[in-house]
Each structure stands twice: as structure tokens, then as C-alpha cells.
Design a protein around this motif. Sequence first.
Motif, PDB file in Angstrom:
ATOM      1  N   ASN A  33       0.833  -1.199   0.000  1.00 32.01           N
ATOM      2  CA  ASN A  33       0.000   0.000   0.000  1.00 32.01           C
ATOM      3  C   ASN A  33       0.870   1.253   0.000  1.00 32.01           C
ATOM      4  OD1 ASN A  33      -1.241   2.255   1.837  1.00 32.01           O
ATOM      5  ND2 ASN A  33      -2.994   1.141   0.973  1.00 32.01           N
ATOM      6  N   GLY A  34       1.942   1.236   0.783  1.00 30.05           N
ATOM      7  CA  GLY A  34       2.844   2.386   0.846  1.00 30.05           C
ATOM      8  C   GLY A  34       3.540   2.648  -0.481  1.00 30.05           C
ATOM      9  N   GLU A  35       3.905   1.575  -1.188  1.00 32.59           N
ATOM     10  CA  GLU A  35       4.527   1.751  -2.503  1.00 32.59           C
ATOM     11  C   GLU A  35       3.553   2.404  -3.472  1.00 32.59           C
ATOM     12  OE1 GLU A  35       5.961  -2.149  -3.497  1.00 32.59           O
ATOM     13  OE2 GLU A  35       7.604  -2.007  -2.044  1.00 32.59           O
ATOM     14  N   THR A  36       2.294   1.992  -3.398  1.00 31.53           N
ATOM     15  CA  THR A  36       1.261   2.634  -4.223  1.00 31.53           C
ATOM     16  C   THR A  36       1.140   4.106  -3.856  1.00 31.53           C
ATOM     17  OG1 THR A  36       0.036   0.559  -4.375  1.00 31.53           O
ATOM     18  CG2 THR A  36      -1.191   2.573  -4.843  1.00 31.53           C
ATOM     19  N   GLY A  37       1.151   4.396  -2.558  1.00 31.75           N
ATOM     20  CA  GLY A  37       1.037   5.780  -2.093  1.00 31.75           C
ATOM     21  C   GLY A  37       2.214   6.643  -2.515  1.00 31.75           C
ATOM     22  N   VAL A  38       3.423   6.101  -2.409  1.00 37.59           N
ATOM     23  CA  VAL A  38       4.612   6.878  -2.796  1.00 37.59           C
ATOM     24  C   VAL A  38       4.581   7.165  -4.293  1.00 37.59           C
ATOM     25  CG1 VAL A  38       7.131   6.771  -3.003  1.00 37.59           C
ATOM     26  CG2 VAL A  38       6.033   6.136  -0.857  1.00 37.59           C
ATOM     27  N   LYS A  39       4.186   6.171  -5.099  1.00 40.48           N
ATOM     28  CA  LYS A  39       4.078   6.389  -6.552  1.00 40.48           C
ATOM     29  C   LYS A  39       3.037   7.463  -6.848  1.00 40.48           C
ATOM     30  CE  LYS A  39       5.425   1.741  -7.964  1.00 40.48           C
ATOM     31  NZ  LYS A  39       4.940   0.464  -8.527  1.00 40.48           N
ATOM     32  N   TRP A  40       1.903   7.389  -6.145  1.00 40.41           N
ATOM     33  CA  TRP A  40       0.848   8.377  -6.361  1.00 40.41           C
ATOM     34  C   TRP A  40       1.340   9.769  -5.974  1.00 40.41           C
ATOM     35  CZ3 TRP A  40      -1.693  12.021  -3.572  1.00 40.41           C
ATOM     36  CH2 TRP A  40      -2.816  12.582  -4.168  1.00 40.41           C
ATOM     37  N   LEU A  41       2.026   9.873  -4.835  1.00 39.78           N
ATOM     38  CA  LEU A  41       2.536  11.174  -4.393  1.00 39.78           C
ATOM     39  C   LEU A  41       3.535  11.743  -5.394  1.00 39.78           C
ATOM     40  CD1 LEU A  41       2.971  10.619  -0.566  1.00 39.78           C
ATOM     41  CD2 LEU A  41       1.498  12.310  -1.658  1.00 39.78           C
ATOM     42  N   THR A  42       4.397  10.891  -5.923  1.00 41.53           N
ATOM     43  CA  THR A  42       5.383  11.350  -6.896  1.00 41.53           C
ATOM     44  C   THR A  42       4.688  11.909  -8.135  1.00 41.53           C
ATOM     45  OG1 THR A  42       6.940   9.684  -6.117  1.00 41.53           O
ATOM     46  CG2 THR A  42       7.362  10.634  -8.280  1.00 41.53           C
ATOM     47  N   ALA A  43       3.642  11.235  -8.570  1.00 46.85           N
ATOM     48  CA  ALA A  43       2.963  11.652  -9.804  1.00 46.85           C
ATOM     49  C   ALA A  43       1.990  12.814  -9.599  1.00 46.85           C
ATOM     50  CB  ALA A  43       2.221  10.462 -10.399  1.00 46.85           C
ATOM     51  N   ASN A  44       1.366  12.926  -8.430  1.00 47.28           N
ATOM     52  CA  ASN A  44       0.235  13.851  -8.277  1.00 47.28           C
ATOM     53  C   ASN A  44       0.377  14.880  -7.170  1.00 47.28           C
ATOM     54  OD1 ASN A  44      -1.580  12.526 -10.255  1.00 47.28           O
ATOM     55  ND2 ASN A  44      -1.324  10.809  -8.862  1.00 47.28           N
ATOM     56  N   LYS A  45       1.492  14.914  -6.480  1.00 45.72           N
ATOM     57  CA  LYS A  45       1.646  15.805  -5.328  1.00 45.72           C
ATOM     58  C   LYS A  45       1.369  17.257  -5.679  1.00 45.72           C
ATOM     59  CE  LYS A  45       5.285  17.442  -2.322  1.00 45.72           C
ATOM     60  NZ  LYS A  45       5.262  18.726  -2.908  1.00 45.72           N
ATOM     61  N   ASP A  46       1.978  17.732  -6.728  1.00 43.78           N
ATOM     62  CA  ASP A  46       1.800  19.141  -7.099  1.00 43.78           C
ATOM     63  C   ASP A  46       0.400  19.411  -7.627  1.00 43.78           C
ATOM     64  OD1 ASP A  46       4.402  19.714  -6.334  1.00 43.78           O
ATOM     65  OD2 ASP A  46       5.214  19.299  -8.332  1.00 43.78           O
ATOM     66  N   TRP A  47      -0.089  18.551  -8.517  1.00 41.67           N
ATOM     67  CA  TRP A  47      -1.394  18.792  -9.131  1.00 41.67           C
ATOM     68  C   TRP A  47      -2.502  18.760  -8.084  1.00 41.67           C
ATOM     69  CZ3 TRP A  47      -3.245  20.627 -13.493  1.00 41.67           C
ATOM     70  CH2 TRP A  47      -4.605  20.483 -13.741  1.00 41.67           C
ATOM     71  N   CYS A  48      -2.426  17.837  -7.150  1.00 46.44           N
ATOM     72  CA  CYS A  48      -3.470  17.683  -6.133  1.00 46.44           C
ATOM     73  C   CYS A  48      -3.202  18.535  -4.892  1.00 46.44           C
ATOM     74  CB  CYS A  48      -3.611  16.215  -5.749  1.00 46.44           C
ATOM     75  SG  CYS A  48      -4.163  15.185  -7.126  1.00 46.44           S
ATOM     76  N   GLN A  49      -2.145  19.329  -4.926  1.00 47.39           N
ATOM     77  CA  GLN A  49      -1.793  20.269  -3.861  1.00 47.39           C
ATOM     78  C   GLN A  49      -1.638  19.570  -2.507  1.00 47.39           C
ATOM     79  OE1 GLN A  49      -4.824  23.276  -4.119  1.00 47.39           O
ATOM     80  NE2 GLN A  49      -4.054  24.057  -6.063  1.00 47.39           N
ATOM     81  N   VAL A  50      -0.868  18.502  -2.515  1.00 52.34           N
ATOM     82  CA  VAL A  50      -0.582  17.773  -1.282  1.00 52.34           C
ATOM     83  C   VAL A  50       0.525  18.522  -0.551  1.00 52.34           C
ATOM     84  CG1 VAL A  50       0.248  15.583  -0.330  1.00 52.34           C
ATOM     85  CG2 VAL A  50      -1.233  15.589  -2.352  1.00 52.34           C
ATOM     86  N   PRO A  51       0.337  18.821   0.725  1.00 48.43           N
ATOM     87  CA  PRO A  51       1.380  19.540   1.477  1.00 48.43           C
ATOM     88  C   PRO A  51       2.681  18.732   1.548  1.00 48.43           C
ATOM     89  CG  PRO A  51      -0.691  19.509   2.693  1.00 48.43           C
ATOM     90  CD  PRO A  51      -0.862  18.592   1.523  1.00 48.43           C
ATOM     91  N   ASP A  52       3.797  19.445   1.482  1.00 50.64           N
ATOM     92  CA  ASP A  52       5.104  18.795   1.535  1.00 50.64           C
ATOM     93  C   ASP A  52       5.275  17.991   2.818  1.00 50.64           C
ATOM     94  OD1 ASP A  52       5.896  19.801  -0.920  1.00 50.64           O
ATOM     95  OD2 ASP A  52       6.827  21.596  -0.047  1.00 50.64           O
ATOM     96  N   GLN A  53       4.769  18.511   3.931  1.00 52.53           N
ATOM     97  CA  GLN A  53       4.911  17.840   5.214  1.00 52.53           C
ATOM     98  C   GLN A  53       4.204  16.472   5.193  1.00 52.53           C
ATOM     99  OE1 GLN A  53       3.504  20.094   8.539  1.00 52.53           O
ATOM    100  NE2 GLN A  53       4.177  18.597  10.044  1.00 52.53           N
ATOM    101  N   PHE A  54       3.017  16.414   4.585  1.00 47.35           N
ATOM    102  CA  PHE A  54       2.295  15.143   4.494  1.00 47.35           C
ATOM    103  C   PHE A  54       3.077  14.150   3.639  1.00 47.35           C
ATOM    104  CE2 PHE A  54      -0.492  12.234   2.229  1.00 47.35           C
ATOM    105  CZ  PHE A  54      -1.147  11.620   3.276  1.00 47.35           C
TER     106      PHE A  54
END
Length: 159
Positions: free
Chosen positions: A74-95
Motif C-alpha cells: 500500500n505504501g509503494e502505491t502511495g509513494v508512486k501516487w505522491l510522486t505523480a500527483n503531489k503538485d497537481w493535487c496540492q498535497v502539502p510537503d509535510q504530508f
Amino acid sequence: MTHIRSHLTAAFAAAGIFMAVPAFAQSSNCQDAQKFLAERQGLIQQINKLGGDGKQKKIDPRAACGVFTKLVNNGETGVKWLTANKDWCQVPDQFAQSFTEDHKRAQNMKGQACTAAAKVAEMEKKAKQAQQQQQGGKGGGLLGGGGLTGTYSMPKGAL
């Protein structure tokens, strides 16, 4: 002049529709995070139950290995998602940073749990082999025989 305006309006409307399609695709992609985060929360609850919810309880390393394996996937899926969508989905850097660190801790704990599970399996195998050697392959009877087998019927009638 009105003819040109209507063409421009149509062109901007078409451009707006085409620009909106990727935005809708990305916004649904932003919602994908909720799926793996909900799954992650359920896995963490399973881990807490393995530990007795705060009570002193021995944890079965085989069960822990299975749950931690799912958590790491699950974490690997999450890290891949964060890498691809962090900026577009405006995920805070701290999260993103804390999620990545949590994933590394889960990988470490998975390694420990699965190593312990392998040791338990090895010890059980050795104990079973030792028991078979001690019995000499004859069975587990008290006097070295095959032990009690079969059935014994009680006599019928008055005793």
C-alpha cells in the motif's frame, strides 16, 4: 465582425471543453488517494489488533508479516501516487514527507516480522523432526509402541 466573434467564441468554448477534460481526469486521480489511505488505515487497525490494542500480548510474527507486507505494498502505491500527483493535487510537503518516512518504517518492520516468522517456521520444523527422531519413526506410544489406536467397545449388559 459578429461572424469573427462567433468563431472566436466557439474556438474558446471548444478549447475550454478540451482543457476541462484533463482537469476532470486529474481531479478523479486526486480522489484515488482516498482509496489507498482508507486501505492503509484499515491495515494499521489490523496491526494494532495484533498487538492487543495496547495490552501486553505476544504478536504472532506470521500474522504480522502478512499485514506488514500488505502495508508496504500500500505504501509503494502511495509513494508512486505522491510522486505523480503531489503538485497537481496540492498535497502539502509535510504530508508527503511523513508518508514517505512512515513507509520506510513499515518496510523495516516488515523485514523484522518476516524474519521472525521464518525463524518460527524453522524452529517448528526442527521440533517436529526431533520429535519424529525421538519416536524412532514408530509412533508416539508411551512404551515405544504405536500408541493407542482403534476403538474399544464397552461390554453390553449388566456389570
